[in-house]
Enzyme design. Structure first.
Site, PDB file in Angstrom:
ATOM      1  NE  ARG A  52       5.517   1.371  -0.106  1.00 45.03           N
ATOM      2  CZ  ARG A  52       4.276   1.511   0.340  1.00 45.03           C
ATOM      3  NH1 ARG A  52       3.986   1.240   1.603  1.00 45.03           N
ATOM      4  NH2 ARG A  52       3.318   1.917  -0.460  1.00 45.03           N
ATOM      5  NE  ARG A 100       6.876 -18.925 -18.186  1.00 43.02           N
ATOM      6  CZ  ARG A 100       7.271 -19.984 -17.500  1.00 43.02           C
ATOM      7  NH1 ARG A 100       8.165 -20.824 -18.007  1.00 43.02           N
ATOM      8  NH2 ARG A 100       6.798 -20.216 -16.292  1.00 43.02           N
ATOM      9  CE  LYS A 148       2.085  -0.389  -2.807  1.00 39.85           C
ATOM     10  NZ  LYS A 148       1.009  -1.104  -2.142  1.00 39.85           N
ATOM     11  CD  GLU A 180       0.484  -6.299   5.326  1.00 37.29           C
ATOM     12  OE1 GLU A 180       0.619  -5.070   5.283  1.00 37.29           O
ATOM     13  OE2 GLU A 180       1.244  -7.099   4.738  1.00 37.29           O
TER      14      GLU A 180
HETATM   15  N1  PMP Z   1      -0.338  -3.398   3.518  1.00 40.61           N
HETATM   16  C1  PMP Z   1      -0.636  -3.899   2.301  1.00 40.61           C
HETATM   17  C2  PMP Z   1      -0.599  -5.371   2.086  1.00 40.61           C
HETATM   18  C3  PMP Z   1      -0.989  -3.027   1.249  1.00 40.61           C
HETATM   19  O1  PMP Z   1      -1.288  -3.525   0.038  1.00 40.61           O
HETATM   20  C4  PMP Z   1      -1.044  -1.634   1.509  1.00 40.61           C
HETATM   21  C5  PMP Z   1      -1.445  -0.665   0.444  1.00 40.61           C
HETATM   22  N2  PMP Z   1      -0.845  -0.852  -0.760  1.00 40.61           N
HETATM   23  C6  PMP Z   1      -0.720  -1.173   2.785  1.00 40.61           C
HETATM   24  C7  PMP Z   1      -0.355  -2.089   3.766  1.00 40.61           C
HETATM   25  C8  PMP Z   1      -0.732   0.295   3.116  1.00 40.61           C
HETATM   26  O2  PMP Z   1       0.375   0.950   2.572  1.00 40.61           O
HETATM   27  P1  PMP Z   1       0.309   2.500   2.201  1.00 40.61           P
HETATM   28  O3  PMP Z   1      -0.133   3.214   3.427  1.00 40.61           O
HETATM   29  O4  PMP Z   1       1.688   2.826   1.812  1.00 40.61           O
HETATM   30  O5  PMP Z   1      -0.684   2.611   1.091  1.00 40.61           O
END
Ligand code: PMP
Length: 283
Positions: A52, A100, A148, A180
């Protein structure tokens, strides 16, 4: 004893680990991260996190900071040097140091790679035993949650909003549907044993723990539906839970002040947690 942290190839005492004021991670949140859990001194699901990481980097046209082998060696060295039996390794890559400017600097600008560990009780956590309370809040994040990034102010604000409402965490709602949790994926189990969690897309992070838990759910009598659900559907659910690398599975016992099921951690959530930990320890 202070922690040893990793900065661009060096293992340094926490107090000596420094990043430039001009680092784009600091100025633009122009960086991505991964968190892998550690059980009995061993990384859990780390290969998935590294896959990822590459995806996040590619989406942002950022080069990998080091080879996978070098990253893994550094993660393992940090675990050892900091005596982490149970906890996590945090890894962050930023686009590096430049004047910057909104435009990305030259592609050969060296990226910044930082890693550190945290000791944390993961297996015997109180939240796993007691379950957590969730408040629903609007999802005000940007539209590329599949990347992420370290731009985490909106979920941080959301977590505080939940705490002010007397809950432990928040589920975020967009156009009427749950996306989520602030730092986890969200699930419900309907009265007729259907496990429902949002389908993967730009609206959510594709959780590494999510993938493992959905695979383990195949071993139970649950039927799986990856689709959007509303808070109303969640209020009527038999069970609810969240997953992430450092929580594994935490049962949800309350949604917006209403008990989920009988208000106790659910049977399936507890089972899925057990299966996940069992598999992690056996690996
Ligand atoms: N959604 C969000 C917004 C997150 O920050 C995380 C954890 N970092 C997850 C889902 C879960 O992801 P993972 O199982 O890969 O930790």
């Amino acid at each position: 004893m202070s922690r040893i942290v990793y900065v661009n190839g060096e293992f340094l005492a926490e107090a000596d680990a420094k990043i430039s004021v001009f680092d784009r991670g600091f100025l633009f949140a122009d960086g991505v991260y991964e968190v892998s859990s550690v059980l009995r001194g061993k990384l859990i699901d780390n290969a998935g996190h590294i896959v990822r990481l590459h995806r996040s980097l590619a989406e942002l046209e950022m080069a990998a900071p080091a080879s996978d082998a070098a990253i893994l060696a550094a993660q393992e060295a940090l675990i050892q040097q900091n005596n982490v039996e149970e906890g996590l390794v945090y890894l962050q890559v930023t686009r590096g140091v430049a004047d910057r400017d909104f435009a990305y600097p030259a592609a050969d600008t060296p990226s910044t790679l930082v890693m550190f560990t945290q000791h944390k009780t993961l297996i015997d956590s109180p939240q796993a035993k007691q379950g957590i309370k969730i408040a629903s809040i609007p999802d005000i994040r940007w539209k590329r949650r599949d990347i992420k990034t370290v731009g985490l102010l909106a979920p941080s604000m959301g977590k505080m909003q939940a705490k002010k409402a007397g809950a432990d965490d928040a589920w975020m709602v967009e156009e009427g549907y749950v996306t989520e949790g602030t730092s986890n994926n969200a699930y419900i189990i309907t009265q007729d044993n259907v496990l429902v969690t949002r389908h993967v897309g730009p609206e959510i992070l594709n959780g590494i723990t999510r993938r493992a838990v959905l695979r383990l759910a195949e071993l139970t009598e649950l039927r799986i539906e990856e689709r959007s659900f509303t808070m109303e559907e969640a209020y009527a659910a038999k069970e609810a839970f969240v997953t992430s690398a450092t929580t594994f599975v935490w049962p949800v016992i309350e949604l917006d002040g209403q008990a989920v099921g009988d208000g106790q951690p659910g049977v399936f959530a507890t089972k899925l947690r057990e299966l996940y930990i069992e598999e992690a320890l056996a690996a």
